[in-house]
Design a protein around this motif. Structure first.
Motif, short mmCIF file in Angstrom:
data_model
loop_
_atom_site.label_atom_id
_atom_site.label_comp_id
_atom_site.label_asym_id
_atom_site.label_seq_id
_atom_site.Cartn_x
_atom_site.Cartn_y
_atom_site.Cartn_z
N SER A 54 0.82 -1.22 0.00
CA SER A 54 0.00 0.00 0.00
C SER A 54 0.86 1.27 0.00
O SER A 54 2.01 1.25 0.44
CB SER A 54 -0.90 0.02 1.23
OG SER A 54 -0.12 0.22 2.40
N CYS B 286 -3.35 2.64 -5.88
CA CYS B 286 -3.45 1.81 -4.67
C CYS B 286 -2.18 1.01 -4.41
O CYS B 286 -2.10 0.29 -3.42
CB CYS B 286 -4.67 0.90 -4.73
SG CYS B 286 -4.59 -0.38 -5.98
N TRP B 287 -1.15 1.14 -5.27
CA TRP B 287 0.09 0.39 -5.06
C TRP B 287 1.23 1.33 -4.65
O TRP B 287 1.54 2.28 -5.35
CB TRP B 287 0.50 -0.35 -6.35
CG TRP B 287 -0.53 -1.29 -6.89
CD1 TRP B 287 -1.02 -1.32 -8.16
CD2 TRP B 287 -1.20 -2.35 -6.19
NE1 TRP B 287 -1.95 -2.31 -8.29
CE2 TRP B 287 -2.09 -2.96 -7.10
CE3 TRP B 287 -1.15 -2.83 -4.88
CZ2 TRP B 287 -2.92 -4.04 -6.74
CZ3 TRP B 287 -1.97 -3.89 -4.52
CH2 TRP B 287 -2.84 -4.47 -5.44
N HIS C 33 2.08 4.80 -6.88
CA HIS C 33 0.84 5.51 -6.53
C HIS C 33 0.81 6.93 -7.11
O HIS C 33 -0.25 7.57 -7.07
CB HIS C 33 0.71 5.58 -5.02
CG HIS C 33 1.85 6.27 -4.36
ND1 HIS C 33 3.06 5.64 -4.15
CD2 HIS C 33 2.00 7.54 -3.90
CE1 HIS C 33 3.90 6.50 -3.58
NE2 HIS C 33 3.27 7.66 -3.42
N HIS D 14 -6.47 4.55 -14.51
CA HIS D 14 -5.60 4.78 -13.36
C HIS D 14 -4.69 5.99 -13.57
O HIS D 14 -4.46 6.77 -12.64
CB HIS D 14 -4.75 3.53 -13.10
CG HIS D 14 -5.57 2.32 -12.79
ND1 HIS D 14 -6.63 2.36 -11.92
CD2 HIS D 14 -5.48 1.05 -13.23
CE1 HIS D 14 -7.17 1.14 -11.84
NE2 HIS D 14 -6.49 0.33 -12.63
N ASN E 72 -3.29 9.95 -3.81
CA ASN E 72 -2.41 9.40 -2.78
C ASN E 72 -1.04 10.09 -2.77
O ASN E 72 -0.12 9.64 -2.09
CB ASN E 72 -2.22 7.89 -2.99
CG ASN E 72 -3.46 7.12 -2.56
OD1 ASN E 72 -4.21 7.57 -1.68
ND2 ASN E 72 -3.69 5.96 -3.15
N VAL F 194 -12.34 7.83 -7.17
CA VAL F 194 -11.81 6.53 -6.77
C VAL F 194 -12.97 5.63 -6.36
O VAL F 194 -14.04 6.09 -6.02
CB VAL F 194 -10.78 6.64 -5.62
CG1 VAL F 194 -9.54 7.34 -6.09
CG2 VAL F 194 -11.39 7.35 -4.42
N GLY G 23 -13.83 1.29 -4.92
CA GLY G 23 -13.36 -0.04 -4.58
C GLY G 23 -14.53 -0.90 -4.13
O GLY G 23 -15.42 -0.42 -3.45
N HIS H 109 -10.96 -5.58 -3.44
CA HIS H 109 -10.04 -4.66 -4.12
C HIS H 109 -10.05 -3.30 -3.44
O HIS H 109 -11.09 -2.72 -3.17
CB HIS H 109 -10.43 -4.52 -5.59
CG HIS H 109 -9.26 -4.21 -6.47
ND1 HIS H 109 -8.21 -5.09 -6.63
CD2 HIS H 109 -8.96 -3.14 -7.23
CE1 HIS H 109 -7.33 -4.56 -7.46
NE2 HIS H 109 -7.76 -3.38 -7.84
N ASP H 110 -8.86 -2.80 -3.20
CA ASP H 110 -8.68 -1.53 -2.49
C ASP H 110 -9.18 -0.37 -3.35
O ASP H 110 -9.49 -0.51 -4.52
CB ASP H 110 -7.17 -1.34 -2.21
CG ASP H 110 -6.91 -0.31 -1.13
OD1 ASP H 110 -7.89 0.27 -0.62
OD2 ASP H 110 -5.73 -0.11 -0.81
N LYS H 111 -9.27 0.81 -2.73
CA LYS H 111 -9.65 2.02 -3.46
C LYS H 111 -8.72 2.20 -4.66
O LYS H 111 -7.50 2.15 -4.53
CB LYS H 111 -9.55 3.25 -2.56
CG LYS H 111 -10.67 3.32 -1.52
CD LYS H 111 -11.96 3.79 -2.15
CE LYS H 111 -13.05 4.01 -1.13
NZ LYS H 111 -13.64 2.78 -0.59
N THR H 112 -9.32 2.41 -5.80
CA THR H 112 -8.54 2.45 -7.03
C THR H 112 -9.28 3.28 -8.07
O THR H 112 -10.28 3.90 -7.76
CB THR H 112 -8.28 1.00 -7.52
OG1 THR H 112 -7.45 1.05 -8.66
CG2 THR H 112 -9.57 0.27 -7.85
#
Length: 342
Positions: free
Chosen positions: A136, A176-177, A181, A206, A215, A261, A263, A267-270
Motif C-alpha cells: 500500500s 493503490c500500489w 501511486h 488509473h 495518494n 476513486v 473499490g 479490491h482496495d480504493k482504485t
C-alpha cells in the motif's frame, strides 16, 4: 483506417474476478468471460484475444503443464489469442518479509512458465507479465527512500527470472500500489530497478488519477476543484504524465474514468473504471489513447502489438449483457482506427 492490423484488440479476463467476492457479487467464470469475448462483434470485427489473470478462481497458478496446455486449447477454441498475463503476486508483498519477497519472485516465475507454454503451444505471440508492488501507499510512505529501494530490489530479482524466459515485466501504475501511486513515484521506481526487461503498464483510468494526486497531493497536476469542461488544461496534464511515462510503456489498457476513486469486494480504493459509453467519463477515450500510442511529435511508437480493455467492478448484470462487450469492442476499434498501423 479500418483495415489497420495493429495493435491487436484484446479483452481481459479479470473483470470477472476483481471486486467480486464474499462481500460483493460472485465471480464470473473464465468460461463465461471467454464466451462473451468471442461473441462480441462490431461490423464484422471481433476481439483478437484476451489477457489473462493467473489467479483463483479462474486459474490455478500451480497448474500442471498439461492443465496449462488445456487452458491454451480452450482459449484457442474460441478463436482467441493470449496476450499479457497477470502474475498473482499479492500474497508476497514487496514491502513484507524476506519470505514474502521470495513468494513474489516465485509467482513471477510461475507466470513466465505459463507464458512459455502458451508460446510453445502457438496461442501467444506477444504480451508481457504484469506486476505491481503488492503493497500500500501507506506502507511505502513510512520510509519512501528505502522502500523504493526494496521494491526495486524485488523487481530486479523478478526481472532476472523473467529474462530466463525472454519475458518483460510491466509494472502497473495504479494509485493503490505503493511506489507506483503517483506518476513521479512510478518513474523513480522504474529508474531504480535498472533492468532492460521492465517497463510500465499504462491504464487510462488509473493514470487519469495521477493528475489528481489522490495518494500523492504533492504530485497533483490539475488544480483543486478542477472544471472538467476545461479540456485544454486536461490535455496539458495528460501530456505531462505521458511524456514522463511513455518511454517506459510496454503494455496499454484502454479504459474510462469519471475522475473518482472506487473499490468493491477485496479490491482496495482504485481508479473508477467506467463503461465505454458512460456519460460521466472524463476522457475522450479514442483521442486520449493517442497520448500513449504516439510520441511527443505525434508519431506512432508501435511499442506494443496489442491493446487491452480494462474495466473492473461493474455489476454482474451489466457484465452479463453482450451489448456491454460490443460497446467495449467498438471503443477499441475506434482507438485502432485513429492510432493503428498495418
Amino acid at each position: 483506417m479500418k483495415d489497420n492490423a495493429f495493435p491487436k484488440i484484446h479483452n481481459a479476463s479479470w473483470p470477472g474476478i476483481v471486486g467480486k467476492g464474499p462481500d460483493s457479487e460472485p465471480p464470473i467464470s473464465l468460461d463465461k468471460m471467454l464466451e462473451m469475448t468471442a461473441k462480441a462483434e462490431v461490423n464484422g470485427i471481433k476481439f483478437d484475444g484476451i489477457d489473462i489473470g493467473l489467479f483463483d478462481p479462474h486459474v490455478d497458478i500451480h497448474s500442471s503443464d498439461d492443465d496449462i496446455k488445456r487452458l491454451a486449447d480452450k482459449v484457442a477454441g474460441h478463436g482467441l489469442n493470449i496476450g499479457t498475463l497477470v502474475a498473482p503476486i499479492w500474497g508476497g508483498p514487496t514491502l513484507g518479509s524476506d519470505d514474502d519477497r521470495k513468494t513474489f519472485v516465485a509467482m513471477v516465475q510461475r507466470a513466465c512458465h505459463f507464458g512459455k507454454i502458451f508460446r510453445e503451444h502457438g496461442v501467444r505471440q506477444y504480451g508481457v507479465i504484469r506486476i505491481d508492488s503488492a503493497s500500500s501507499p501507506e506502507e511505502w510512505a513510512k520510509d519512501p527512500v528505502n522502500n523504493t529501494k526494496l521494491i526495486a530490489k524485488t523487481f530486479r530479482e523478478a526481472c532476472d527470472v523473467a529474462a530466463d524466459y525472454d519475458e518483460k515485466l510491466a509494472a502497473e501504475g495504479e494509485i493503490c500500489w505503493g511506489g507506483m501511486h503517483s506518476w513521479k513515484a512510478m518513474v523513480e521506481t522504474l529508474e531504480a530497478v535498472d533492468r532492460p526487461n521492465i517497463g510500465f503498464q499504462a491504464d487510462m483510468s488509473h493514470t487519469l488519477l495521477y493528475l489528481l494526486g489522490y495518494n500523492a497531493p504533492e504530485d497533483r497536476i490539475l488544480p483543486q476543484d478542477f472544471d472538467w469542461s476545461d479540456r485544454k488544461t486536461l490535455e496539458a496534464g495528460l501530456k505531462t504524465v505521458t511524456d514522463a511515462l511513455r518511454p517506459w510503456t510496454i503494455d496499454f489498457h484502454v479504459a474510462q474514468n469519471d475522475g473518482t476513486v472506487h473499490g468493491t469486494g477485496s479490491h482496495d480504493k482504485t481508479g473508477r473504471h467506467c463503461l465505454a459509453t458512460d456519460p460521466n467519463g472524463k476522457l475522450d477515450v479514442a483521442n486520449d489513447a493517442g497520448y500513449w500510442l504516439r510520441d511527443g511529435n505525434g508519431e506512432l511508437t508501435k511499442a506494443f502489438k496489442h491493446i487491452c480493455w480494462d474495466g473492473c467492478m461493474f455489476d454482474n448484470d451489466v457484465m452479463m449483457k453482450q451489448q456491454t462487450w460490443n460497446d467495449i469492442l467498438a471503443t477499441l476499434i475506434k482507438v485502432r482506427e485513429l492510432h493503428g498501423w498495418s
